[in-house]
Design a protein around this motif. Structure first.
Motif, PDB file in Angstrom:
ATOM      1  N   GLY B  31      -7.897  15.699 -10.494  1.00 34.42           N
ATOM      2  CA  GLY B  31      -8.088  17.143  -9.974  1.00 34.42           C
ATOM      3  C   GLY B  31      -7.107  18.026  -9.955  1.00 34.42           C
ATOM      4  N   VAL B  32      -7.543  19.363  -9.234  1.00 39.27           N
ATOM      5  CA  VAL B  32      -6.263  20.263  -9.221  1.00 39.27           C
ATOM      6  C   VAL B  32      -6.588  20.822  -7.678  1.00 39.27           C
ATOM      7  N   ASP B  33      -7.469  20.350  -6.917  1.00 38.12           N
ATOM      8  CA  ASP B  33      -7.580  20.887  -5.674  1.00 38.12           C
ATOM      9  C   ASP B  33      -6.291  20.378  -4.681  1.00 38.12           C
ATOM     10  N   PRO B  34      -6.336  21.355  -3.444  1.00 36.56           N
ATOM     11  CA  PRO B  34      -4.999  20.955  -2.640  1.00 36.56           C
ATOM     12  C   PRO B  34      -5.364  19.724  -1.993  1.00 36.56           C
ATOM     13  N   VAL B  35      -4.436  18.824  -1.687  1.00 39.33           N
ATOM     14  CA  VAL B  35      -4.435  17.617  -1.017  1.00 39.33           C
ATOM     15  C   VAL B  35      -4.120  17.926   0.509  1.00 39.33           C
ATOM     16  N   SER B  36      -4.814  17.143   1.323  1.00 42.95           N
ATOM     17  CA  SER B  36      -4.607  17.433   2.624  1.00 42.95           C
ATOM     18  C   SER B  36      -3.394  16.589   3.164  1.00 42.95           C
ATOM     19  N   VAL B  37      -2.714  17.153   4.278  1.00 38.83           N
ATOM     20  CA  VAL B  37      -1.279  16.453   4.504  1.00 38.83           C
ATOM     21  C   VAL B  37      -1.586  15.648   5.853  1.00 38.83           C
ATOM     22  N   GLN B  38      -3.070  15.390   6.119  1.00 37.35           N
ATOM     23  CA  GLN B  38      -3.357  14.698   7.396  1.00 37.35           C
ATOM     24  C   GLN B  38      -2.627  13.375   7.415  1.00 37.35           C
ATOM     25  N   SER B  39      -2.544  12.699   6.236  1.00 40.94           N
ATOM     26  CA  SER B  39      -2.207  11.448   6.451  1.00 40.94           C
ATOM     27  C   SER B  39      -0.492  11.261   6.600  1.00 40.94           C
ATOM     28  N   ILE B  40       0.069  12.469   6.227  1.00 35.56           N
ATOM     29  CA  ILE B  40       1.459  12.448   6.522  1.00 35.56           C
ATOM     30  C   ILE B  40       1.582  13.002   8.138  1.00 35.56           C
ATOM     31  N   ARG B  41       0.790  13.666   8.560  1.00 30.00           N
ATOM     32  CA  ARG B  41       0.940  14.320   9.873  1.00 30.00           C
ATOM     33  C   ARG B  41       0.310  13.206  11.105  1.00 30.00           C
ATOM     34  N   ASP B  42      -0.571  12.376  10.679  1.00 30.57           N
ATOM     35  CA  ASP B  42      -1.243  11.580  11.795  1.00 30.57           C
ATOM     36  C   ASP B  42      -0.864  10.209  12.083  1.00 30.57           C
ATOM     37  N   PRO B  43      -0.048   9.956  12.954  1.00 27.93           N
ATOM     38  CA  PRO B  43       0.394   8.480  13.435  1.00 27.93           C
ATOM     39  C   PRO B  43      -0.586   7.516  13.262  1.00 27.93           C
ATOM     40  N   ALA B  44      -1.915   7.707  13.290  1.00 24.23           N
ATOM     41  CA  ALA B  44      -2.919   6.709  13.269  1.00 24.23           C
ATOM     42  C   ALA B  44      -2.870   6.317  11.876  1.00 24.23           C
ATOM     43  N   VAL B  45      -2.707   7.128  10.888  1.00 23.22           N
ATOM     44  CA  VAL B  45      -2.846   6.814   9.497  1.00 23.22           C
ATOM     45  C   VAL B  45      -1.498   5.833   9.437  1.00 23.22           C
ATOM     46  N   TYR B  46      -0.447   6.029   9.847  1.00 23.81           N
ATOM     47  CA  TYR B  46       0.654   5.380   9.620  1.00 23.81           C
ATOM     48  C   TYR B  46       0.336   3.799  10.357  1.00 23.81           C
ATOM     49  N   GLU B  47      -0.275   3.747  11.194  1.00 22.84           N
ATOM     50  CA  GLU B  47      -0.616   2.361  11.749  1.00 22.84           C
ATOM     51  C   GLU B  47      -1.287   1.613  10.756  1.00 22.84           C
ATOM     52  N   LEU B  48      -2.355   2.295   9.965  1.00 22.13           N
ATOM     53  CA  LEU B  48      -3.142   1.688   9.169  1.00 22.13           C
ATOM     54  C   LEU B  48      -2.296   1.345   7.995  1.00 22.13           C
ATOM     55  N   GLU B  49      -1.386   2.370   7.345  1.00 25.48           N
ATOM     56  CA  GLU B  49      -0.575   2.074   6.341  1.00 25.48           C
ATOM     57  C   GLU B  49       0.247   0.699   6.537  1.00 25.48           C
ATOM     58  N   ARG B  50       0.735   0.546   7.788  1.00 27.70           N
ATOM     59  CA  ARG B  50       1.335  -0.730   7.970  1.00 27.70           C
ATOM     60  C   ARG B  50       0.790  -1.739   7.735  1.00 27.70           C
ATOM     61  N   GLU B  51      -0.757  -1.920   8.141  1.00 30.34           N
ATOM     62  CA  GLU B  51      -1.371  -3.128   7.902  1.00 30.34           C
ATOM     63  C   GLU B  51      -1.892  -3.243   6.403  1.00 30.34           C
ATOM     64  N   LYS B  52      -2.341  -2.230   6.003  1.00 26.97           N
ATOM     65  CA  LYS B  52      -3.205  -2.287   5.015  1.00 26.97           C
ATOM     66  C   LYS B  52      -2.425  -2.037   3.483  1.00 26.97           C
ATOM     67  N   ILE B  53      -1.334  -1.412   3.822  1.00 26.21           N
ATOM     68  CA  ILE B  53      -0.446  -1.174   2.683  1.00 26.21           C
ATOM     69  C   ILE B  53       0.940  -2.193   2.832  1.00 26.21           C
ATOM     70  N   PHE B  54       1.790  -2.123   3.766  1.00 25.30           N
ATOM     71  CA  PHE B  54       3.068  -2.546   3.609  1.00 25.30           C
ATOM     72  C   PHE B  54       2.880  -4.184   4.066  1.00 25.30           C
ATOM     73  N   LYS B  55       1.855  -4.517   4.396  1.00 27.24           N
ATOM     74  CA  LYS B  55       1.669  -5.785   4.863  1.00 27.24           C
ATOM     75  C   LYS B  55       0.877  -6.543   3.698  1.00 27.24           C
ATOM     76  N   ARG B  56       0.421  -5.856   2.832  1.00 23.44           N
ATOM     77  CA  ARG B  56      -0.344  -6.556   1.736  1.00 23.44           C
ATOM     78  C   ARG B  56       0.020  -6.153   0.226  1.00 23.44           C
ATOM     79  N   THR B  57       1.183  -5.410   0.030  1.00 21.93           N
ATOM     80  CA  THR B  57       1.329  -5.268  -1.423  1.00 21.93           C
ATOM     81  C   THR B  57       2.823  -5.949  -1.638  1.00 21.93           C
ATOM     82  N   TRP B  58       3.083  -5.768  -2.775  1.00 20.70           N
ATOM     83  CA  TRP B  58       4.597  -6.394  -3.151  1.00 20.70           C
ATOM     84  C   TRP B  58       5.771  -5.302  -2.870  1.00 20.70           C
ATOM     85  N   LEU B  59       6.587  -5.720  -1.990  1.00 24.99           N
ATOM     86  CA  LEU B  59       7.634  -4.742  -1.853  1.00 24.99           C
ATOM     87  C   LEU B  59       8.966  -5.357  -2.463  1.00 24.99           C
TER      88      LEU B  59
END
Lengths: 121, 417
Positions: B31-59
């Motif tokens: 797509g070419v639409d603007p991308v929301s910055v909410q996932s950068i701004r929202d601390p609640a998203v970071y808490e989800l990232e910890r559980e669903k990305i950093f504790k589940r992917t290869w690092l």
């Protein structure tokens, strides 16, 4: 650093520059560079640039393991010039990179490592 | 210039043609639409990232060359997973990862200082300094002082708690999931094949930098994920740069890649001399022949480096000496410390210097590149402040910023799981 730095034959005239600029590690040389003025960078550049081909040729004849004290001092001076030259050529004599993050906040993991160490990492 | 299915390709490149995307295909898929910055701004998203990305992917947490001998270890502090991770080469030569946690009462087995701690276990054992419990470097609990005082103690069940660990091309990865949803090979997929075969392990001279940035980890990641910024932010350190072409876009599951081609550069006089020293040595000079076949498949001489994004937080910029003189490859990694703080790590890798002049030349090239990184990092805290202010709700992304758009998609896909 010392004000009586031994240098290889033919490079004795660079001993004063070595006393001023040379350091054994990136951290040591950064401290010197961060406190340098535009005039300091220009003087270093004007004195060193004409000699750079000879300096690199001399250092090209020795391995890191084989360097004696005089060549080690020349090496440290050349390393200082390698890191300082952009400040004269590119940054208008500023000790900081213009419009950038503070270099003092960058932590080199190798910062205190001996710059001529064969296992430098 | 995004066609990877051309007849004039290097042998073997055809195996990767399905990864390539034209600009039209990128726009169509992402797509070419603007991308929301909410996932950068929202601390609640970071808490989800910890559980669903950093504790589940290869690092990626280490390299083989950091642990060359049996007993060598590295401890990496990973606040994003509330973990201190011990990566150690056992007496059998295998690299394993463990929680750096004594199974007695939870003390760190290896005391740490800073985000990374290196050491060597000469007898292939590690002893907790609290009460002296001793563990083998391959994990089992070997001995317990005053063992009879516990009444009942099953030492066989009290080894170091292992974390899934595997290597690819000398890069050591871990996965906190038990068990991981995919093997490392499956997770890297075609990215692992696209980047495989380069002699990464021969570039053993490493210049490492790190800093703590007051910004969300994605702000830092995104700043290094595109070539659009080069003519402006690097006008100071690359004043002779006549522009770049950022092309050969590739989408590879959660990962992506692209290529930076240079359109010529007038280097400073000193750089010309230092580069000449490196280029006089075939091993330090440009080695496009060493590039894997899917990278620069048409053998274009203007190739500078391949610019990938390895989900979620790792970049390997593969240059083979073609970009900055002598640099074989360089890596970036972005470790969240909390929602608004990030540990950035950047490493330049060179092949070993053959003589003292080459080492000096490496210091010059490293300084130029480090200084360009200073220009890059100079934007990050300001960007995060701007996003937090609420003044903008979206990022406007052009074609060369497609990896940001793609990373945002990959993150959302993992968060939706």
């Amino acid at each position: 650093m010392t004000d009586t730095m031994q240098m290889p034959r033919g490079f004795e005239d660079l001993a004063g520059l070595a006393a001023e600029w040379a350091g054994p590690s990136e951290n040591a040389r950064s401290e010197v560079r961060w406190n340098a003025s535009a005039a300091d960078f220009k003087a270093f550049y004007d004195a060193m640039m004409p000699r750079l081909p000879d300096v690199l040729a001399e250092l090209g004849r020795t391995t890191l393991e084989e360097m004696d004290i005089a060549r080690t001092n020349l090496f440290s001076l050349a390393a200082a010039f390698a890191e300082a030259a952009p400040h004269h050529e590119l940054y208008g004599g500023s000790s900081e990179v213009p419009f950038s993050f503070s270099a003092r906040r960058f932590v080199p993991g190798h910062g205190d490592a001996c710059s001529w160490a064969t296992d430098f990492r | 210039m995004n066609d990877l299915s051309d007849a004039a390709q290097r042998p073997g490149a055809e195996a990767f043609s399905h990864l390539g995307r034209s600009l039209e295909e990128i726009r169509s898929e992402l797509g070419v639409d603007p991308v929301s910055v909410q996932s950068i701004r929202d601390p609640a998203v970071y808490e989800l990232e910890r559980e669903k990305i950093f504790k589940r992917t290869w690092l990626k947490v280490a390299t083989d060359q950091e642990l060359p001998e049996k007993g060598d270890y590295k401890v990496k502090e990973l606040p994003v997973a509330d973990a201190s991770v011990l990566i150690v080469r056992g007496k059998d030569g295998k690299v394993r990862a463990f929680h750096n946690v004594c199974t007695h009462r939870g003390n760190k087995v290896v005391p740490t200082s800073g985000f990374e701690t290196f050491g060597k276990s000469r007898a292939n054992v590690l002893a907790c300094r609290f009460h002296g419990w001793v563990f083998s470097t391959d994990g089992p609990l070997r001995s317990v002082p005053m063992e009879s005082g516990f009444g009942k103690l099953d030492k066989a069940c009290l080894g170091l708690r292992e974390i899934a660990c595997d290597s690819w091309e000398g890069f050591v990865f871990i996965n906190f999931a038990d068990p991981p949803e995919q093997s490392l090979a499956e997770y890297l997929g075609d990215f692992g094949k696209l980047f495989s075969g380069y002699p990464y392990n021969e570039a053993t001279t490493a210049f490492r930098y790190s800093t703590v940035l007051e910004c969300n980890w994605k702000v830092a990641l995104y700043a290094f994920s595109e070539g659009y910024h080069v003519p402006t932010i690097h006008a100071g350190s690359l004043p002779g740069f006549r522009g770049i072409e950022h092309s050969d876009f590739k989408l590879i599951g959660p990962h992506a890649s692209s290529t930076i081609y240079g359109l010529g550069m007038e280097s400073a006089e000193s750089t010309g001399q230092f580069a000449g020293v490196l280029h006089a040595n075939p091993d330090q000079g440009p080695r496009p022949d060493l590039l894997p076949p899917g990278i620069n498949p048409k053998r274009r001489p203007e190739f500078q480096f391949e610019l990938p994004n390895i989900f979620p937080n790792f970049l390997i910029h593969l240059a083979a000496g073609c970009g900055y003189p002598g640099i074989a490859f360089f890596t970036h990694q972005f470790w969240p410390l909390d929602h608004g703080r990030t540990l950035w790590e950047g490493i330049n890798y060179f092949r070993p210097a053959r003589n003292a002049a080459e080492r000096v030349a490496q210091f010059h090239i490293n300084a130029l590149h480090r200084n360009a990184w200073l220009e890059d990092t100079g934007t990050m805290e300001d960007t995060f402040t701007g996003i937090r202010s609420g003044a903008i709700d979206n990022m406007l992304l052009m074609d060369q910023e497609f990896m940001i758009r793609h990373a945002d998609r990959s993150q959302h896909a993992y968060l939706a799981r």
